[in-house]
Enzyme design. Structure first.
Site, PDB file in Angstrom:
ATOM      1  CB  ALA A 138      -0.896  -0.014   1.234  1.00 47.17           C
ATOM      2  CB  VAL A 147       5.070   0.914   4.101  1.00 49.72           C
ATOM      3  CG1 VAL A 147       4.923   2.393   3.769  1.00 49.72           C
ATOM      4  CG2 VAL A 147       4.324   0.566   5.385  1.00 49.72           C
ATOM      5  CE  LYS A 148       4.298  -0.218  -5.310  1.00 52.14           C
ATOM      6  NZ  LYS A 148       3.209  -0.419  -6.273  1.00 52.14           N
ATOM      7  CG  LEU A 149       8.208   4.067   1.745  1.00 47.68           C
ATOM      8  CD1 LEU A 149       9.436   3.830   2.631  1.00 47.68           C
ATOM      9  CD2 LEU A 149       7.398   5.247   2.280  1.00 47.68           C
TER      10      LEU A 149
END
Ligand code: G3P
Length: 217
Positions: free
Chosen positions: A56, A82-84
């Protein structure tokens, strides 16, 4: 090779998961838009279907704000990654969130040097975008190959997640190079089963079977 579904379409994810084809899911703001759903609600629903990592993506641009968004997303379920974005700020956030024990997927990677930085910042996954490099007449597969060599040279544990996969050939090439994971839209995953010689062979068998006049059941 692990298969992730690049989609926020719950019905499509469920169908593939029932077949055992889903090791994880990746989403991004464009896919959330396409789903028409609230990010928290749809991500929670996906996490209920899939045991593996569900990416996400944050939308903040500064590290502190990315970390706050990342913590909020990570709170949805234990299998959130967690997508960064691969920016300097994103790398700072990657360091902090991975240090807290969150899985992190560093996305929008277009060079081997960027992938090297993500690994050093503790990323769980690096997402090189194959199709978007091909779109501008660069070689997306060459990038996967360079990252594979660099990660193997130094024993980095970051997994190479081949992203922006648009065709069955992308899947085959990424698998041959040794990408750890590929993420593709549901329609590309379904197309992996298709072959014209399979269809032609089946057609011949069925016509010959009819001539035997027999029945199995
Ligand atoms: O995994 C990243 C993917 O969603 C981007 O794909 O086809 O928009 O370049 P595409």
């Amino acid at each position: 090779m692990k298969f992730f579904v690049d989609s926020a379409d719950v019905a499509a994810i469920r169908e593939l998961a029932d077949l055992g084809m889903v090791d994880g899911v990746t989403t991004n703001p464009s896919l959330i838009l396409k789903s028409g759903r609230d990010i928290i609600e749809v991500t929670r629903e996906i996490c209920d279907i899939v045991d593996g990592p569900v990416s996400a993506e944050v939308v903040a641009l500064e590290a502190e704000a990315m970390i706050a968004e990342g913590r909020r997303l990570a709170g949805i379920a234990p299998n959130i990654a967690v997508k960064l974005p691969l920016t300097w700020q994103g790398l700072k956030a990657c360091r902090v969130l991975s240090g807290e024990g969150s899985m992190v997927n560093v996305t929008l990677c277009f060079s081997a040097n960027q992938a090297l930085l993500a690994a050093k910042a503790g990323a769980t996954f690096i997402s090189p975008f194959i199709g978007r490099l091909d779109d501008i007449h660069l070689d997306g597969m060459e990038l996967i190959s360079e990252i594979r060599t660099i990660y193997d040279n130094y024993g980095f544990g970051t997994e190479i997640l081949a992203a922006s996969i648009r065709s069955v050939n992308h899947v085959r090439q990424a698998a041959l190079i040794g990408a750890d994971v590929m993420t593709a839209p549901p329609e590309v995953i379904r197309k992996l089963a298709a072959h014209p010689l399979t269809d032609a062979g089946l057609d011949t068998f069925l016509r010959d079977w009819e001539k035997t006049g027999q029945k199995i059941l």
